[in-house]
Design a protein around this motif. Structure first.
Motif, short mmCIF file in Angstrom:
data_model
loop_
_atom_site.label_atom_id
_atom_site.label_comp_id
_atom_site.label_asym_id
_atom_site.label_seq_id
_atom_site.Cartn_x
_atom_site.Cartn_y
_atom_site.Cartn_z
N UNK A 91 -7.75 8.51 -4.34
CA UNK A 91 -6.33 8.54 -4.00
C UNK A 91 -5.97 9.94 -3.71
N UNK A 92 -5.26 9.64 -2.49
CA UNK A 92 -4.60 10.93 -2.34
C UNK A 92 -3.49 10.98 -3.38
N UNK A 93 -3.85 11.34 -4.63
CA UNK A 93 -2.88 11.31 -5.73
C UNK A 93 -1.73 12.27 -5.49
N UNK A 94 -1.98 13.32 -4.77
CA UNK A 94 -0.92 14.27 -4.48
C UNK A 94 0.16 13.62 -3.63
N UNK A 95 -0.26 12.84 -2.65
CA UNK A 95 0.73 12.18 -1.79
C UNK A 95 1.59 11.23 -2.61
N UNK A 96 0.97 10.54 -3.53
CA UNK A 96 1.72 9.61 -4.37
C UNK A 96 2.74 10.36 -5.21
N UNK A 97 2.33 11.50 -5.76
CA UNK A 97 3.26 12.24 -6.61
C UNK A 97 4.41 12.82 -5.80
N UNK A 98 4.14 13.19 -4.56
CA UNK A 98 5.21 13.68 -3.70
C UNK A 98 6.23 12.58 -3.44
N UNK A 99 5.74 11.37 -3.16
CA UNK A 99 6.64 10.25 -2.92
C UNK A 99 7.43 9.94 -4.17
N UNK B 240 -5.50 -17.06 4.93
CA UNK B 240 -5.97 -17.79 6.11
C UNK B 240 -6.64 -16.82 7.10
N UNK B 241 -6.00 -15.68 7.36
CA UNK B 241 -6.56 -14.72 8.31
C UNK B 241 -7.83 -14.08 7.76
N UNK B 242 -7.85 -13.80 6.47
CA UNK B 242 -9.05 -13.20 5.88
C UNK B 242 -10.23 -14.16 5.97
N UNK B 243 -9.97 -15.43 5.76
CA UNK B 243 -11.04 -16.43 5.85
C UNK B 243 -11.53 -16.60 7.29
N UNK B 244 -10.61 -16.43 8.25
CA UNK B 244 -10.95 -16.64 9.66
C UNK B 244 -11.78 -15.50 10.23
N UNK B 245 -11.63 -14.29 9.68
CA UNK B 245 -12.38 -13.16 10.23
C UNK B 245 -11.69 -11.83 9.99
N UNK B 246 -11.94 -10.89 10.90
CA UNK B 246 -11.42 -9.52 10.75
C UNK B 246 -10.12 -9.38 11.54
N UNK B 247 -9.03 -9.80 10.94
CA UNK B 247 -7.76 -9.84 11.66
C UNK B 247 -6.69 -8.93 11.07
N UNK B 248 -7.00 -8.21 9.99
CA UNK B 248 -5.98 -7.43 9.31
C UNK B 248 -6.46 -6.01 9.01
N UNK B 249 -5.51 -5.09 8.96
CA UNK B 249 -5.78 -3.73 8.53
C UNK B 249 -5.59 -3.64 7.01
N UNK B 250 -6.40 -2.81 6.37
CA UNK B 250 -6.22 -2.58 4.94
C UNK B 250 -4.96 -1.75 4.70
N UNK B 251 -4.24 -2.06 3.63
CA UNK B 251 -3.04 -1.32 3.30
C UNK B 251 -3.43 0.08 2.81
N UNK B 252 -2.71 1.09 3.26
CA UNK B 252 -2.97 2.48 2.85
C UNK B 252 -2.21 2.75 1.55
N UNK B 253 -2.89 2.56 0.44
CA UNK B 253 -2.23 2.72 -0.86
C UNK B 253 -2.06 4.17 -1.28
N UNK B 254 -2.60 5.11 -0.53
CA UNK B 254 -2.34 6.51 -0.83
C UNK B 254 -0.88 6.87 -0.59
N UNK B 255 -0.17 6.03 0.17
CA UNK B 255 1.24 6.27 0.46
C UNK B 255 2.18 5.52 -0.47
N UNK B 256 1.66 4.58 -1.23
CA UNK B 256 2.50 3.64 -1.99
C UNK B 256 2.77 4.16 -3.40
N UNK B 257 4.02 4.03 -3.82
CA UNK B 257 4.46 4.52 -5.11
C UNK B 257 3.77 3.82 -6.28
N UNK B 258 3.51 4.55 -7.34
CA UNK B 258 2.85 4.00 -8.51
C UNK B 258 3.68 2.94 -9.22
N UNK B 259 4.98 2.90 -8.96
CA UNK B 259 5.85 1.92 -9.61
C UNK B 259 5.61 0.50 -9.14
N UNK B 260 4.91 0.33 -8.04
CA UNK B 260 4.59 -1.02 -7.55
C UNK B 260 3.45 -1.58 -8.39
#
Length: 369
Positions: A10-18, A116-136
């Motif tokens: 983790x970009x832990x620094x980015x999380x702390x900034x947010x 459904x999309x995950x089962x079908x194949x490669x249809x989604x981008x991974x969520x960038x959790x380095x940007x997401x607040x720790x409160x979630x």
């Protein structure tokens, strides 16, 4: 909420900034006589940018709440233009990725569609959790989706229909002698049959619901079928039936009750044994504005935007820190608030993703039989 007809298939620094952006002062802006919305005084520089992000939303009062809480504040604070487009069903999202003509960057969805999309194949981008607040909370974090609100599927009843005791469980909903009057329940549409309610009415403990005994649920439905005056397809129908006194009780999504209660109609929610469900954001694979999409998703789950959303519509935050910006009277109607969520049963998306087609087919046969 289930709006995706996929049964054709983790970009832990980015999380702390947010996080630091929440501790400073915030502004309260009046939005009417009954509510105020907190405002984010600053936004972390890591979320700022340029260009645009195209977000698929379902319209109506839900989209209006998103506009107030997320879309306009994000655009004003970050410099990233928000373009709203009607949300397609998830099969069309799949087709967009396959064709390479991806017209969306962020899609309002749920874990059923994501699975459904995950089962079908490669249809989604991974969520960038380095940007997401720790409160979630961990419950709301998924590799390819981030939940952004909690809603509940519950029992609603007319308070003027019962003089002594109010219904407090699904056993009470099924008990037409103690609580007389017609009922309404979800029938067939884009959602899932309410098998959990039928099983709890038959005495199955909430913690022992899954895996669901579909045949046992249908046997329980046999005991209430004659008293169900309407098997509703659209959530608005359930509220109208209650308002028109056509039924004394109905199953309903909690957000639909706010307008009815605001009009002074004698109705209440029984939270006990309701289902806690979530909606989230996903990003189609190859989205043209992927970076901006991740910034928007992170912004929408910050505490103050989450609090704004919960004040605009009665759906609960996924960020625990949002509760500090909400008054007690608002917390009393939000599904993810501490006092309510302990009464709810977590909806098991994994079971339904694996068993939906079989369960719906059996329920449809029973309903039409």
């Amino acid at each position: 909420m289930q709006r995706h007809p996929i049964r054709t298939i983790s970009r832990r620094r980015a999380v702390s900034v947010i996080a630091g952006g929440f501790s400073g002062p915030f502004i309260i802006r009046s939005v009417g006589a009954q509510s105020v919305l907190p405002e984010q005084a600053t936004v972390p520089s890591i979320l700022k940018g340029s260009g645009e992000v195209r977000i698929a939303s379902f319209g109506g009062t839900l989209q209006e709440a998103q506009r107030q809480a997320f879309f306009e504040p994000f655009e004003n604070a970050t410099g990233i233009k928000v373009r709203i487009v009607p949300a397609p069903d998830i099969v069309k999202v799949k087709a967009m990725v396959e064709s390479g003509n991806i017209e969306l960057d962020v899609v309002h969805s749920d874990l059923t569609a994501t699975a459904y999309l995950m089962k079908a194949g490669d249809y989604l981008e991974k969520i960038d959790y380095s940007l997401v607040d720790d409160g979630v909370g961990k419950l709301y974090r998924h590799e390819y989706e981030l939940d952004f609100f909690v809603y509940a599927q519950v029992m609603a009843y007319r308070t003027d229909a019962f003089e002594r005791a109010a219904p407090a469980s699904w056993a009470d909903f099924w008990d037409t002698k103690k609580f007389p009057g017609d009922r309404a329940m979800y029938g067939m549409g884009a959602g899932d049959p309410e098998l959990e309610f039928a099983l709890m009415a038959a005495g199955v403990a909430p913690e022992g619901l899954y895996p669901l005994d579909v045949d046992g649920a249908l046997a329980s439905y046999d005991n209430i079928k004659k008293s169900v005056a309407k098997w509703w397809q659209l959530p608005a129908q359930a509220i109208q039936l209650l308002a028109d006194r056509e039924v004394t009780m109905t199953t309903v999504y909690n957000g639909r009750m706010e307008a009815m209660q605001a009009q002074g109609l004698p109705a209440a929610i029984c939270w006990n044994q309701g289902l806690a469900r979530r909606d989230g954001w996903l990003v189609p694979k190859g989205a043209k504005n992927k970076v901006n999409a991740m910034k928007f998703i992170a912004y929408s789950t910050m505490p103050i935007p989450q609090a704004r959303f919960a004040l605009a519509i009665t759906y609960g935050p996924v960020n625990e820190s949002a509760f500090r910006y909400l008054p007690p009277e608002r917390l009393s109607v939000l599904p993810s608030s501490p006092e309510i969520r302990k009464q709810l049963v977590p909806f098991n998306y994994n079971w339904w993703s694996a068993n939906r087609e079989t369960a719906i087919a059996k329920f449809a046969k029973w309903l039409l039989g």
